[in-house]
Design a protein around this motif. Structure first.
Motif, PDB file in Angstrom:
ATOM      1  N   LEU A 176      12.870  41.564  65.580  1.00  0.00           N
ATOM      2  CA  LEU A 176      13.520  42.306  64.587  1.00  0.00           C
ATOM      3  C   LEU A 176      12.797  43.799  64.343  1.00  0.00           C
ATOM      4  N   ASP A 177      13.647  44.850  64.554  1.00  0.00           N
ATOM      5  CA  ASP A 177      13.082  46.094  64.351  1.00  0.00           C
ATOM      6  C   ASP A 177      13.929  46.893  63.356  1.00  0.00           C
ATOM      7  N   PRO A 178      13.375  47.081  62.354  1.00  0.00           N
ATOM      8  CA  PRO A 178      14.116  47.897  61.068  1.00  0.00           C
ATOM      9  C   PRO A 178      14.742  49.238  61.500  1.00  0.00           C
ATOM     10  N   SER A 179      14.031  49.944  62.826  1.00  0.00           N
ATOM     11  CA  SER A 179      14.488  51.074  62.989  1.00  0.00           C
ATOM     12  C   SER A 179      14.898  50.988  64.596  1.00  0.00           C
ATOM     13  N   GLY A 180      15.631  49.747  64.835  1.00  0.00           N
ATOM     14  CA  GLY A 180      16.134  49.465  66.159  1.00  0.00           C
ATOM     15  C   GLY A 180      17.232  50.559  66.690  1.00  0.00           C
ATOM     16  N   PRO A 181      17.115  50.918  67.991  1.00  0.00           N
ATOM     17  CA  PRO A 181      16.153  50.352  69.045  1.00  0.00           C
ATOM     18  C   PRO A 181      15.135  51.365  69.207  1.00  0.00           C
ATOM     19  N   ASN A 182      14.423  51.911  68.239  1.00  0.00           N
ATOM     20  CA  ASN A 182      13.221  52.571  68.468  1.00  0.00           C
ATOM     21  C   ASN A 182      11.955  52.101  69.314  1.00  0.00           C
TER      22      ASN A 182
END
Length: 382
Positions: free
Chosen positions: A269-275
């Motif tokens: 899980l990336d809260p700033s995806g797709p960073n």
């Protein structure tokens, strides 16, 4: 619903694969995720998603202090991008085609005068408010604008997003020295990779580059086998125009339709995806290629790759094949979406990078556009 949103709804509800993808991607978001990364209630089904999409289509992005500032569609989909449904769905060509059509319609709104409503001094949501000024404290001094005019003189959200620097704000490093490579974008170094392979498992956690797929099987690809890739990230606050990293002749340009919300599951899980998936999306996302034959024979053919990240991801090439560009000249721009970019050099290029005292990665900070990022020595022997 607006026609483009209705078309996406029809696809989801009449195509077996699309229905499965969009059902699974929301069902598999952990129950512990009560809100999106921007603090809004988490979406749990495609009907709710489509109603929100329909509203966003006639609104420009407001300022906020999250990692997804400027990306309202991305905020809705963020947690869904990291599970099997999202992984499969956002790689599906048909799904991407319908998303592209919807986002291109949103782009029309973002070029309209109505989109200036967020270019206000609202302290929280305005792009000239107190919170935004903390993130961009020298905006009025750096960019061509007039704070005395409504919306600082910008005619649309796109006009604001593609703003230009004032004369002299970003001087070109060593303009007469062809051994110096300058930063093509106002961007934070993400990675430097050497001896890059034509094919590699770019979808694993290490995200190794695979040149064949980055360059979409272009005939020039083999020349870069074993070469070097430099990648850097542009935030929503960044200047979004591209500049020539070297002087030379534009030998080819291409725009490649690709994905918009795909990220690798290996990152979680990336809260700033797709960073956290920037290496991976260099192979699959919507992107543009600009091949330049440098005046410096020690560089020869190199390639600038612009890579869209989420939202519209419009890669607008503004140079033409056969044109000679001087180091620091504008060569294109991103519209509406966040972004990353790569510079590709052939294996015989002896290049030394200067990242201004920092290591590449997700925590690096911007190097100014047109500043020196590398120096090239005499060409290596074959």
């Amino acid at each position: 619903m607006l026609p483009a949103v209705q078309n996406l709804k029809t696809l989801i509800e009449t195509d077996a694969k699309a229905y499965m993808f969009f059902t699974q991607m929301f069902q598999d978001v952990p129950e512990s995720r009560k809100t999106s990364p921007t603090g809004k209630p988490q979406v749990r089904d495609h009907e709710h998603m489509l109603r929100l999409f329909n509203t966003i289509m006639t609104h420009a992005p407001e300022f906020n202090e999250s990692g997804l500032v400027g990306f309202p569609f991305n905020a809705i989909l963020d947690w869904s991008m990291a599970n099997v449904g999202g992984w499969a769905g956002f790689l599906d060509d048909k799904v991407d085609a319908y998303l592209r059509a919807m986002l291109n319609e949103w782009a029309v709104f973002l070029q309209s005068p109505e989109s200036t409503s967020v270019l206000s001094d609202d302290p929280k949501s305005g792009w000239f408010g107190a919170d935004a000024k903390k993130a961009m404290p020298t905006f009025a001094e750096d960019f061509i604008c007039d704070p005395s005019l409504p919306h600082y003189g910008f005619k649309s959200w796109d006009d604001f997003f593609t703003r230009r620097f004032r004369e002299g704000i970003r001087p070109i490093a060593d303009p007469d020295n062809d051994a110096v490579v300058v930063n093509a974008c106002e961007s934070a170094p993400y990675r430097v990779a050497q001896e890059v392979k034509l094919r590699d498992q770019f979808w694993i956690k290490a995200q190794p580059y695979a040149l064949q797929f980055m360059l979409d099987n272009d005939p020039y690809t083999d020349q870069f086998d074993g070469g070097t890739v430099y990648q850097a990230f542009l935030s929503a606050f960044s200047y979004h125009r591209w500049h020539a990293p070297v002087s030379g002749r534009v030998v080819k340009t291409r725009v490649i339709d690709g994905t918009y919300y795909s990220e690798i599951m290996a990152e979680g899980l990336d809260p700033s995806g797709p960073n956290a998936s920037q290496g991976y999306i260099a192979e699959v996302a919507t992107r543009a290629l600009i091949f330049i034959e440098a005046d410096n024979p020690d560089i020869g053919l190199m390639c600038f790759v612009s890579i869209g990240m989420a939202e519209v991801s419009t890669c607008d090439v503004t140079v033409y094949e056969g044109q000679h560009v001087t180091k620091g000249n504008e060569i294109g721009m991103f519209h509406f979406g966040g972004s990353t970019h790569c510079l590709l050099f052939r294996p015989e290029v002896d290049i030394t990078f200067d990242l201004h005292g920092q290591s590449p990665g997700l925590d690096s900070t911007n190097i100014l556009v047109n500043e020196r990022i590398a120096t090239v020595g005499p060409r290596k022997s074959p």
